[in-house]
Design a protein around this motif. Structure first.
Motif: not given
Ligand code: SF4
Length: 355
Positions: A75, A77-79, A81-82, A84-85, A119-120, A155, A194
């Motif tokens: 991903c 997007q770099f929200c 709080y996340c 995952i990226p 993931i996305h 998304e 977001r």
């Molecule tokens: S919440 Fe979803 S869209 Fe946002 S960074 Fe994490 S995986 Fe990516």
């Protein structure tokens, strides 16, 4: 993900000899076999080196009802709080040919429904063949034996009008969409990084419902994000109420080391998070009930999955709209699709009477 973002920390854990980051899972057997006594090794690559989709073909098939088919990883997007990226690397998509091969094999093994995941997922794009998510769905749609296609989490800002219009002509596509929301308050969404507003989200839902009448919507909502005031929470609550979700997964914010939000001031205390979570879950249950009521008397099909423990011959299954249904059957009918009328609400299920 822990191994990818904190390789050194993982290596220090007593008994750990091998640390593998993402994109190395396909080599796990070989690397374990080649490890000598007392040796410690790490195979963790930086985020920008994780550019290829790691192909992990399915080699065993358990059950034969719904199969989760992963088509995308990473991903960008770099929200705020996340993690995952950082942990899963950039967006990469599986070759459409490999996806179709696996989907055909699933169909041959008796799976009736495939759930496309990633993931996305909305970023899916096979560059070699120039196909995006809509193109992928169309290809799977053509596979004999696959009766239903369900989409995993989407998304909202990636669902263009054209995409939604393409979907309405695909009868195998389940009229159920999981649209990640996180908050129904514009200000909270901005701090979360977001990239949509509540109004934009509302418009996507409207478009889905106009094009696919009766579509059900589920979502994820977070409570207690740093700086979430009572007013912001109330705004989020009212927005969710207004959308009328079939179901909401409610999460209490918890800081992830290495993300911007973990360093934000104004962290919300646990008691407040707990209260907001309770209130949001109550709303989720209430909206579920209202959605179920809408389906009473309707005819639909149910993909039977497994017997319900402790019941008198009931099996559970899902409708295309993602309504869990209890159906009385003679014996184990898992994998069969039966036509039913939904007659009542029985706790977490609706009752389906075979037609
Ligand atoms: S919440 Fe979803 S869209 Fe946002 S960074 Fe994490 S995986 Fe990516």
């Amino acid at each position: 993900c822990f191994a990818q973002v904190s390789a050194e920390e993982a290596a220090k854990i007593e008994g750990v000899s091998l640390v593998l980051g993402n994109n190395m899972k396909h080599r796990i057997v070989e690397l374990v076999e080649n490890l000598h006594n007392d040796e410690k090794r790490q195979y963790v690559f930086e985020r920008n080196k994780l550019s290829e989709y790691e192909e992990l073909p399915v080699e065993t098939y358990e059950g034969h009802t719904r199969a989760f088919l992963k088509v995308q990883d990473g991903c960008d997007q770099f929200c705020s709080y996340c993690i995952i990226p950082y942990a899963r690397g950039p967006v990469r998509s599986r070759d459409i040919g490999d996806v179709i091969k696996e989907a055909k094999s699933l169909a041959e093994h008796g799976f009736r429904e495939v759930v496309l995941t990633g993931i996305h997922l909305t970023s899916y794009f096979d560059e070699k063949n120039g196909k995006g998510l809509a193109g992928l769905i169309e290809e799977i749609h053509g596979i004999e034996g696959i009766r239903r296609i369900r989409l995993g989490s989407l998304e909202p800002m990636f669902l263009a009008t054209g995409f939604i219009e393409e979907l309405k002509n695909l009868p195998k596509l389940c009229p159920h969409f999981h649209l990640s929301l996180q908050s129904g308050c514009g200000e909270t969404l901005r701090r979360m990084n977001r990239k949509y507003t509540p109004d934009e989200y509302r418009n996507i839902v409207k478009l889905l419902r106009e094009n696919i009448p009766g579509a059900t919507i589920t979502t994820d909502v977070m409570v207690g994000f740093p700086g979430e005031t009572d007013k912001e929470f109330e705004e989020s609550y009212a927005f969710c109420r207004d959308i009328g979700f079939l179901w909401m997964h409610v999460f209490k914010y918890s800081p992830r080391k290495g993300t911007p939000a973990s360093r934000f001031r104004d962290q919300v205390d646990n008691k407040t998070k707990e209260e907001r979570s309770r209130k949001m879950i109550e709303l989720a249950l209430q909206m579920k009930q209202e959605n179920f009521e809408r389906f009473i008397g309707k005819e639909t099909d149910v993909l039977l999955e497994k017997p319900i423990d402790g019941s008198d011959g009931d099996m559970e299954g899902l409708t295309p709209h993602y309504i869990p249904v209890a159906v009385k059957t003679s014996g184990d009918k898992s994998g069969e699709i039966v036509n039913v009328r939904l007659t009542a609400i029985e706790g977490e299920y609706m009752r389906g009477e075979p037609i």
